[in-house]
Write a protein that holds these residues in place. Sequence first.
Motif, PDB file in Angstrom:
ATOM      1  N   SER A 252      -0.163   4.020  -5.937  1.00 21.46           N
ATOM      2  CA  SER A 252      -0.658   3.505  -4.661  1.00 21.46           C
ATOM      3  C   SER A 252      -2.047   4.061  -4.386  1.00 21.46           C
ATOM      4  O   SER A 252      -2.409   5.139  -4.883  1.00 21.46           O
ATOM      5  N   ASP A 253      -2.815   3.329  -3.600  1.00 19.93           N
ATOM      6  CA  ASP A 253      -4.178   3.739  -3.266  1.00 19.93           C
ATOM      7  C   ASP A 253      -4.499   3.214  -1.869  1.00 19.93           C
ATOM      8  O   ASP A 253      -4.703   2.005  -1.687  1.00 19.93           O
ATOM      9  N   GLU A 254      -4.531   4.118  -0.892  1.00 18.40           N
ATOM     10  CA  GLU A 254      -4.752   3.719   0.498  1.00 18.40           C
ATOM     11  C   GLU A 254      -6.163   3.201   0.754  1.00 18.40           C
ATOM     12  O   GLU A 254      -6.431   2.635   1.816  1.00 18.40           O
ATOM     13  N   ARG A 255      -7.055   3.338  -0.206  1.00 18.22           N
ATOM     14  CA  ARG A 255      -8.417   2.822  -0.034  1.00 18.22           C
ATOM     15  C   ARG A 255      -8.456   1.298  -0.135  1.00 18.22           C
ATOM     16  O   ARG A 255      -9.436   0.674   0.249  1.00 18.22           O
ATOM     17  N   ASP A 256      -7.376   0.720  -0.687  1.00 19.54           N
ATOM     18  CA  ASP A 256      -7.316  -0.722  -0.909  1.00 19.54           C
ATOM     19  C   ASP A 256      -5.996  -1.240  -0.355  1.00 19.54           C
ATOM     20  O   ASP A 256      -4.934  -1.001  -0.919  1.00 19.54           O
ATOM     21  N   GLU A 257      -6.054  -1.986   0.742  1.00 22.37           N
ATOM     22  CA  GLU A 257      -4.833  -2.477   1.385  1.00 22.37           C
ATOM     23  C   GLU A 257      -4.049  -3.434   0.489  1.00 22.37           C
ATOM     24  O   GLU A 257      -2.841  -3.583   0.634  1.00 22.37           O
ATOM     25  N   ALA A 258      -4.740  -4.076  -0.435  1.00 22.01           N
ATOM     26  CA  ALA A 258      -4.074  -5.050  -1.311  1.00 22.01           C
ATOM     27  C   ALA A 258      -3.701  -4.452  -2.669  1.00 22.01           C
ATOM     28  O   ALA A 258      -3.320  -5.177  -3.583  1.00 22.01           O
ATOM     29  N   PHE A 259      -3.776  -3.134  -2.782  1.00 20.04           N
ATOM     30  CA  PHE A 259      -3.548  -2.503  -4.088  1.00 20.04           C
ATOM     31  C   PHE A 259      -2.145  -2.755  -4.613  1.00 20.04           C
ATOM     32  O   PHE A 259      -1.161  -2.692  -3.877  1.00 20.04           O
ATOM     33  N   GLN A 260      -2.064  -3.006  -5.925  1.00 19.75           N
ATOM     34  CA  GLN A 260      -0.798  -3.120  -6.632  1.00 19.75           C
ATOM     35  C   GLN A 260      -0.750  -2.064  -7.735  1.00 19.75           C
ATOM     36  O   GLN A 260      -1.778  -1.757  -8.341  1.00 19.75           O
ATOM     37  N   PRO A 261       0.415  -1.490  -8.010  1.00 16.79           N
ATOM     38  CA  PRO A 261       0.507  -0.488  -9.088  1.00 16.79           C
ATOM     39  C   PRO A 261      -0.131  -0.998 -10.372  1.00 16.79           C
ATOM     40  O   PRO A 261       0.003  -2.174 -10.720  1.00 16.79           O
ATOM     41  N   ASN A 262      -0.835  -0.096 -11.070  1.00 18.85           N
ATOM     42  CA  ASN A 262      -1.638  -0.519 -12.206  1.00 18.85           C
ATOM     43  C   ASN A 262      -1.516   0.473 -13.353  1.00 18.85           C
ATOM     44  O   ASN A 262      -1.636   1.678 -13.154  1.00 18.85           O
ATOM     45  N   PHE A 263      -1.314  -0.037 -14.567  1.00 15.20           N
ATOM     46  CA  PHE A 263      -1.144   0.808 -15.747  1.00 15.20           C
ATOM     47  C   PHE A 263      -2.450   1.108 -16.472  1.00 15.20           C
ATOM     48  O   PHE A 263      -2.487   1.955 -17.351  1.00 15.20           O
ATOM     49  N   LYS A 264      -3.531   0.402 -16.132  1.00  9.37           N
ATOM     50  CA  LYS A 264      -4.752   0.493 -16.933  1.00  9.37           C
ATOM     51  C   LYS A 264      -5.891   1.249 -16.257  1.00  9.37           C
ATOM     52  O   LYS A 264      -6.948   1.434 -16.858  1.00  9.37           O
TER      53      LYS A 264
ATOM     54  N   LYS B 130       6.055  13.557 -12.728  1.00 10.03           N
ATOM     55  CA  LYS B 130       5.668  14.111 -11.429  1.00 10.03           C
ATOM     56  C   LYS B 130       4.552  13.255 -10.840  1.00 10.03           C
ATOM     57  O   LYS B 130       3.856  12.524 -11.545  1.00 10.03           O
ATOM     58  N   TYR B 131       4.381  13.355  -9.518  1.00  9.70           N
ATOM     59  CA  TYR B 131       3.355  12.576  -8.828  1.00  9.70           C
ATOM     60  C   TYR B 131       2.142  13.439  -8.530  1.00  9.70           C
ATOM     61  O   TYR B 131       2.254  14.515  -7.928  1.00  9.70           O
ATOM     62  N   LEU B 132       0.983  12.972  -8.954  1.00 13.82           N
ATOM     63  CA  LEU B 132      -0.286  13.625  -8.672  1.00 13.82           C
ATOM     64  C   LEU B 132      -0.894  12.936  -7.453  1.00 13.82           C
ATOM     65  O   LEU B 132      -1.063  11.715  -7.447  1.00 13.82           O
ATOM     66  N   VAL B 133      -1.225  13.718  -6.440  1.00  3.29           N
ATOM     67  CA  VAL B 133      -1.768  13.175  -5.196  1.00  3.29           C
ATOM     68  C   VAL B 133      -3.225  13.603  -5.057  1.00  3.29           C
ATOM     69  O   VAL B 133      -3.555  14.781  -5.194  1.00  3.29           O
ATOM     70  N   ARG B 134      -4.078  12.633  -4.799  1.00  3.99           N
ATOM     71  CA  ARG B 134      -5.502  12.886  -4.598  1.00  3.99           C
ATOM     72  C   ARG B 134      -5.900  12.335  -3.232  1.00  3.99           C
ATOM     73  O   ARG B 134      -5.595  11.166  -2.928  1.00  3.99           O
ATOM     74  N   ILE B 135      -6.534  13.164  -2.407  1.00  3.00           N
ATOM     75  CA  ILE B 135      -7.004  12.744  -1.088  1.00  3.00           C
ATOM     76  C   ILE B 135      -8.512  12.596  -1.141  1.00  3.00           C
ATOM     77  O   ILE B 135      -9.219  13.564  -1.453  1.00  3.00           O
ATOM     78  N   ILE B 136      -9.022  11.412  -0.832  1.00  5.46           N
ATOM     79  CA  ILE B 136     -10.457  11.150  -0.805  1.00  5.46           C
ATOM     80  C   ILE B 136     -10.803  10.540   0.550  1.00  5.46           C
ATOM     81  O   ILE B 136     -10.316   9.466   0.905  1.00  5.46           O
ATOM     82  N   ASP B 137     -11.629  11.245   1.335  1.00  4.94           N
ATOM     83  CA  ASP B 137     -12.024  10.771   2.669  1.00  4.94           C
ATOM     84  C   ASP B 137     -10.811  10.404   3.519  1.00  4.94           C
ATOM     85  O   ASP B 137     -10.803   9.383   4.221  1.00  4.94           O
ATOM     86  N   GLY B 138      -9.772  11.224   3.424  1.00  9.22           N
ATOM     87  CA  GLY B 138      -8.573  11.003   4.219  1.00  9.22           C
ATOM     88  C   GLY B 138      -7.636   9.947   3.681  1.00  9.22           C
ATOM     89  O   GLY B 138      -6.563   9.712   4.258  1.00  9.22           O
ATOM     90  N   LYS B 139      -7.998   9.294   2.580  1.00 11.37           N
ATOM     91  CA  LYS B 139      -7.163   8.266   1.970  1.00 11.37           C
ATOM     92  C   LYS B 139      -6.406   8.846   0.781  1.00 11.37           C
ATOM     93  O   LYS B 139      -6.970   9.582  -0.029  1.00 11.37           O
ATOM     94  N   LYS B 140      -5.146   8.495   0.657  1.00  8.62           N
ATOM     95  CA  LYS B 140      -4.270   9.067  -0.368  1.00  8.62           C
ATOM     96  C   LYS B 140      -4.112   8.132  -1.566  1.00  8.62           C
ATOM     97  O   LYS B 140      -3.845   6.947  -1.410  1.00  8.62           O
ATOM     98  N   ILE B 141      -4.275   8.721  -2.757  1.00  8.53           N
ATOM     99  CA  ILE B 141      -3.974   8.025  -4.011  1.00  8.53           C
ATOM    100  C   ILE B 141      -2.806   8.760  -4.656  1.00  8.53           C
ATOM    101  O   ILE B 141      -2.809   9.999  -4.716  1.00  8.53           O
TER     102      ILE B 141
END
Length: 198
Positions: free
Chosen positions: A112-124, A28-39
């Motif tokens: 995904s992390d909208e706080r970082d436009e260059a974000f790439q999926p990360n396992f760590k 399942k996907y866990l969604v976190r909103i921080i300052d209007g940005k979605k993770i």
Amino acid sequence: MTNLQQRITNPQFFINNAIVVAQRLLNKYLVRIIDGKKIIARIVEVEAYDGSTDDANHAFNNKRTARNETLFWKGGFVHIFIIYGMYYCLNFVCDQENYPSAVLIRACEIISDERDEAFQPNFKLANGPGKVCRYLKIDKTNDGLDLLTNDELFLLDNEDLPPSAIVTTPRINVDYATVAKDYLYRFYIKNNPAISKK
């Protein structure tokens, strides 16, 4: 990630035994909103803590305190506790009211992390319960959030995994328990590189 599913708003998803809920939470996907940005994070590893007879549970013997009060709520709420005096841990309360039961989110794959436009999926970034909370900026102020209605932290549905895709083991770091120490209550997605420990 494409074609995100609908938000989980049915209370029956959580009003079930923690062992059942734990396995259903995988993928399942866990969604976190921080300052209007979605993770968005995919849940890849969990542990179940089932009732007052589970002596790895913080509510063993129905001992009710300010620290574990939300564990006694009905399924569908957030329970946060601190380990080692410094690391927050995210749990989802399960089952019926006054039956202390929850699932610990041990590891996630950050999609995904909208706080970082260059974000790439990360396992760590969230491959451990403390790291999950640190990356998603979750702390004791989130204790008691209603997962079904709040706009800060919630779940999106995704397909259930077949049993063959789930690995089952004893829980980690519960050596303080006696009866329940070896219960097979930890579940993770087979071969997923984001899990905390094999």
